[in-house]
Write an enzyme that holds these catalytic residues in place. Structure first.
Site, PDB file in Angstrom:
ATOM      1  N   GLY A  88       0.907  -1.216   0.053  1.00  0.00           N
ATOM      2  CA  GLY A  88      -0.435   0.006   0.119  1.00  0.00           C
ATOM      3  C   GLY A  88       0.721   0.923   0.074  1.00  0.00           C
ATOM      4  O   GLY A  88       0.678   2.116   0.201  1.00  0.00           O
ATOM      5  N   ASN A  97       1.508   3.103  -2.903  1.00  0.00           N
ATOM      6  CA  ASN A  97       0.734   3.859  -3.439  1.00  0.00           C
ATOM      7  C   ASN A  97      -0.453   4.479  -3.084  1.00  0.00           C
ATOM      8  O   ASN A  97      -0.871   6.024  -3.311  1.00  0.00           O
ATOM      9  CB  ASN A  97       0.359   2.962  -4.925  1.00  0.00           C
ATOM     10  CG  ASN A  97       1.102   3.083  -5.614  1.00  0.00           C
ATOM     11  OD1 ASN A  97       2.288   4.300  -6.601  1.00  0.00           O
ATOM     12  ND2 ASN A  97       2.088   1.623  -5.617  1.00  0.00           N
ATOM     13  N   ASN A 135      -5.753   1.986 -13.128  1.00  0.00           N
ATOM     14  CA  ASN A 135      -4.937   0.862 -12.382  1.00  0.00           C
ATOM     15  C   ASN A 135      -3.333   1.150 -12.709  1.00  0.00           C
ATOM     16  O   ASN A 135      -3.825   2.250 -13.773  1.00  0.00           O
ATOM     17  CB  ASN A 135      -4.806  -0.378 -13.337  1.00  0.00           C
ATOM     18  CG  ASN A 135      -4.096  -1.721 -12.972  1.00  0.00           C
ATOM     19  OD1 ASN A 135      -3.529  -1.268 -11.258  1.00  0.00           O
ATOM     20  ND2 ASN A 135      -3.310  -2.644 -13.889  1.00  0.00           N
ATOM     21  N   HIS A 160       0.274   0.808 -13.869  1.00  0.00           N
ATOM     22  CA  HIS A 160       1.099  -0.782 -14.021  1.00  0.00           C
ATOM     23  C   HIS A 160       2.409  -0.088 -13.578  1.00  0.00           C
ATOM     24  O   HIS A 160       2.983   0.647 -14.466  1.00  0.00           O
ATOM     25  CB  HIS A 160       0.914  -1.257 -14.771  1.00  0.00           C
ATOM     26  CG  HIS A 160       1.321  -2.340 -15.718  1.00  0.00           C
ATOM     27  ND1 HIS A 160       1.391  -3.147 -14.784  1.00  0.00           N
ATOM     28  CD2 HIS A 160       2.219  -2.774 -16.829  1.00  0.00           C
ATOM     29  CE1 HIS A 160       2.542  -4.406 -15.084  1.00  0.00           C
ATOM     30  NE2 HIS A 160       2.608  -3.754 -16.699  1.00  0.00           N
ATOM     31  N   ASP A 202      -3.345  -5.442 -17.628  1.00  0.00           N
ATOM     32  CA  ASP A 202      -2.899  -4.308 -17.926  1.00  0.00           C
ATOM     33  C   ASP A 202      -2.328  -3.444 -18.940  1.00  0.00           C
ATOM     34  O   ASP A 202      -1.986  -3.179 -19.639  1.00  0.00           O
ATOM     35  CB  ASP A 202      -1.638  -5.086 -17.049  1.00  0.00           C
ATOM     36  CG  ASP A 202      -1.462  -5.271 -15.420  1.00  0.00           C
ATOM     37  OD1 ASP A 202      -1.951  -4.491 -14.919  1.00  0.00           O
ATOM     38  OD2 ASP A 202       0.064  -6.156 -15.433  1.00  0.00           O
TER      39      ASP A 202
END
Ligand code: GRF
Length: 195
Positions: A12, A14, A111, A113, A153
């Site tokens: 976590g 991010n 998302n 990646h 992705d």
């Protein structure tokens, strides 16, 4: 104030970047819920420390009870919808989400990646980039934020940043550089969407 739901599976860091950015006003948004599919995800601790509601929602129990993957995704969507999020952020979320989830939030799921568009989709992207560099196949790597589609992705790109690789790098060096780049790019991408 946009309402963000953040889905995580692990450390976590991010999520922490998002929490910090909301606290200092760099991101004018509220994280309304953090969801993890893993009970021991450290990101859940980070969320609790920031007084953000958390949900632990494991897939395994569904599959063991004979429920389908789609049923899990649909129930996950229902639980998250209750928090009325404007944007869903997959920040290290390790499940691929099917239309049973995505169709509940059209164009609202993004998302992160740890590689450039079209490169190293799936797990261990940083390690695979590192190895490709050793073989002389790439000169640098990068990170991207993109809208989510059922393919892993992949999906329309929102933002990218290049990350250099140096011949003296260990894998850990590269991982540190990639993660630091992700933390900045994720905040920047969400700011851009909200602008
Ligand atoms: C990040 O590298 C993200 O891009 C990848 O998983 C990692 C999650 O890191 N999909 P953290 O949990 O945010 O620290």
């Amino acid at each position: 104030m946009k309402r963000l739901a953040v889905l995580i599976s692990g450390n976590g860091s991010n999520l922490q970047a998002l929490i910090d950015a909301t606290h200092v006003g760099e991101l004018e948004a509220k994280i309304v819920v953090v969801v993890s599919n893993r009970r021991d995800a450290y990101g859940l601790v980070r969320a609790k420390q920031a007084n953000i509601p958390t949900l632990y929602f494991p897939l395994k129990i569904y599959l063991e009870a004979g429920h389908s993957r789609e049923a899990y995704d649909a129930d996950l969507a229902k639980m998250v919808l209750a928090y009325q999020p404007d944007l869903m952020i997959l920040a290290g979320w390790m499940h691929v989400l099917s239309p049973a989830f995505l169709d509940c939030f059209p164009g609202r799921v993004l998302n992160l990646h740890p590689a450039l568009p079209g490169q190293f989709a799936g797990t261990h992207a940083i390690q695979r980039a590192y190895e490709a560099f050793q073989r002389g196949e790439i000169e640098h790597t990068g990170v991207m934020v993109h809208w989510v589609i059922p393919e892993i992705d992949a999906g329309p790109v929102i933002a990218t940043a290049n990350v250099p690789i140096y011949t003296t790098d260990s894998l850990a060096d590269l991982e540190t550089r990639v993660h630091a780049t992700e933390h900045g790019l994720l905040v920047e991408a969400i700011r851009g969407i909200m602008a």
